[in-house]
Write an enzyme that holds these catalytic residues in place. Structure first.
Site, mmCIF file in Angstrom:
data_model
loop_
_atom_site.group_PDB
_atom_site.id
_atom_site.type_symbol
_atom_site.label_atom_id
_atom_site.label_comp_id
_atom_site.label_asym_id
_atom_site.label_seq_id
_atom_site.Cartn_x
_atom_site.Cartn_y
_atom_site.Cartn_z
ATOM 1 N N HIS A 76 -27.804 35.859 -0.031
ATOM 2 C CA HIS A 76 -27.835 36.348 -1.407
ATOM 3 C C HIS A 76 -28.232 37.819 -1.377
ATOM 4 O O HIS A 76 -29.056 38.226 -0.551
ATOM 5 C CB HIS A 76 -28.778 35.521 -2.292
ATOM 6 C CG HIS A 76 -30.232 35.647 -1.963
ATOM 7 N ND1 HIS A 76 -31.000 36.695 -2.401
ATOM 8 C CD2 HIS A 76 -31.065 34.859 -1.248
ATOM 9 C CE1 HIS A 76 -32.237 36.543 -1.986
ATOM 10 N NE2 HIS A 76 -32.315 35.432 -1.261
ATOM 11 N N ASP A 78 -29.138 39.531 -4.313
ATOM 12 C CA ASP A 78 -30.088 39.904 -5.369
ATOM 13 C C ASP A 78 -31.498 39.806 -4.790
ATOM 14 O O ASP A 78 -31.701 39.276 -3.696
ATOM 15 C CB ASP A 78 -29.935 38.994 -6.602
ATOM 16 C CG ASP A 78 -30.251 37.538 -6.296
ATOM 17 O OD1 ASP A 78 -29.895 37.068 -5.197
ATOM 18 O OD2 ASP A 78 -30.869 36.867 -7.136
ATOM 19 N N GLU A 143 -29.367 34.353 -6.706
ATOM 20 C CA GLU A 143 -30.111 33.265 -6.049
ATOM 21 C C GLU A 143 -31.555 33.198 -6.496
ATOM 22 O O GLU A 143 -32.128 32.118 -6.602
ATOM 23 C CB GLU A 143 -30.060 33.442 -4.523
ATOM 24 C CG GLU A 143 -30.631 32.254 -3.740
ATOM 25 C CD GLU A 143 -32.142 32.313 -3.502
ATOM 26 O OE1 GLU A 143 -32.722 31.281 -3.149
ATOM 27 O OE2 GLU A 143 -32.746 33.389 -3.672
#
Ligand SMILES: [Zn+2]
Length: 393
Positions: A76, A78, A143
């Site tokens: 992920h 983020d 996520e």
């Protein structure tokens, strides 16, 4: 094979590390990942990936090869916010490489691994390790607050159908066989509003909720008596009430429960527990649903029941990881389980795809001030990801 991979990674090492540093320099909070996603897509194109997809919810997926066995690496991209920039010794979005470490927010969680997978894709292609395989390098969104949702959409919306998934969250290069699950429950206790000067004319929802609060506390204590590592946990994390004003009897009270799940616990089994917590009252409970908007403008809903998952020591994917690790590092890997939740909740549980974990970086650094990732981890992870396809069944 090991030597060829090491040489290929060595030739790319400077670019790999510069790219990892650059990713750290791009802030990419949950739902605001556009810039980092476009940067990764550009890198994949420049590195001659066979196909690069930015999908409906904003994930970026690079594809190498077109063989029947499909392996997906997920990172992920983020990350959680920085609330204390002045407390950082180096700037949180500096991406500084110093003393053998890459410093900054998301260095360990998990842009180091994202960069390592992007470059592993190239090594796999250069060395022909994609023979008979399709390799997906997925850099997924959202996520941190919506575990599994971004990756779920990456796989389902794009019909990827991977046979194996590697979650590249920080594991300090340990082969990681799963983690506990988590769920959020919302209990609503109704009351009857009345003027605060005449409480006897209403029913105070907060007073009614006390009985449930006491039961939650009792059950939470019982769970703590169980041996560590095998126990679920329960915590009351928030209470809200609604009243028309501060001089009115509250007409409802809402309790939020954080419930950590052990392997085998299901919505049905925990439903019995929730029923017991509200038994004899007119309260109701539900699984909490959280909604958010992706950077592409799509609405994502997370149903907050994410079961635990695990993969066996004898599973072919586990054996492949162990073999690749042994060839690369000349010793058995440590086997491990994460303490946090990951996108594996979507692949292992909802989609039933064999899933395992392996990542650069330090789990304990995730979400911390002065986060960093050892540079050697990034290089080793890149070598491992490059080598793994050759060991898959
Ligand atoms: Zn993470």
């Amino acid at each position: 094979m090991k030597t060829r991979v090491e040489k290929a990674v060595q030739a790319l090492e400077a670019r790999l590390l510069a790219f990892a540093s650059e990713l750290v320099q791009i802030e990419s909070l949950t739902g605001k990942e556009e810039k980092v996603v476009r940067r990764i897509a550009a890198e994949m194109k420049q590195l001659s990936y066979d196909r690069v997809i930015i999908d409906r919810v904003g994930n970026v997926i690079g594809v190498i090869g077109n063989g029947p066995t499909k392996l997906l690496f997920d990172s992920h991209v983020d990350h959680v916010a920085v609330h204390d920039p002045e407390a950082w010794e180096l700037p949180p979005y500096g991406g500084v490489i110093n003393n053998g470490n890459l410093y900054g927010r998301a260095a360990s969680d998990m842009k180091a691994s994202a960069a390592a997978t992007v470059y592993a894709g190239v090594v796999i292609k250069q060395l022909g390790l994609d023979a008979g395989k399709t390799i997906y390098v997925c850099c997924s969104v959202m996520e941190e607050d919506y575990d599994g949702e971004g990756l779920y959409h990456a796989i389902v919306d794009n019909s990827l159908q991977p046979d194996y998934v590697v979650i590249c969250e920080p594991s300090y290069l340990r082969v990681t066989l799963g983690h506990m699950g988590r769920a959020i429950y919302k209990i609503t206790v109704p009351g009857i509003s009345a003027h605060g000067s005449a409480p006897e004319k209403g029913v105070n929802a907060i007073y009614k909720a006390q009985q449930i609060v006491a039961r939650v506390e009792q059950l939470a204590k019982e769970y703590m008596q169980r041996p560590a590592g095998e126990r679920p946990s329960l915590a009351l994390t928030k209470i809200e009430s609604t009243a028309v004003s501060l001089n009115a009897i509250p007409a409802s009270c809402t309790l939020y429960l954080d419930r950590r799940l052990i392997p085998g616990e299901t919505e049905e089994s925990v439903a019995q527990e929730m029923d017991a917590l509200i038994a004899g009252t007119d309260a109701t409970w539900e699984i909490y649903e959280a909604e958010c908007t992706s950077w592409t403008g799509e609405t994502i809903t997370l149903r907050s029941f994410l079961p635990a998952w695990e993969i066996g020591r004898e599973h072919p994917l586990t054996k492949s990881c162990i073999k690749a690790y042994k060839e690369l590092l000349g010793q058995e890997p440590q086997l491990y389980k994460w303490t946090f939740s990951t996108n594996g909740v979507a692949t292992a549980n909802r989609l039933g795809i064999p899933t395992i974990g392996f990542g650069a970086g330090i789990e304990a650094m995730a979400h911390k001030t002065n986060e960093y990732c050892p540079v050697s981890d990034i290089v080793t992870a890149c070598q491992f990801y490059s080598l793994l396809p050759a060991y898959l069944p």
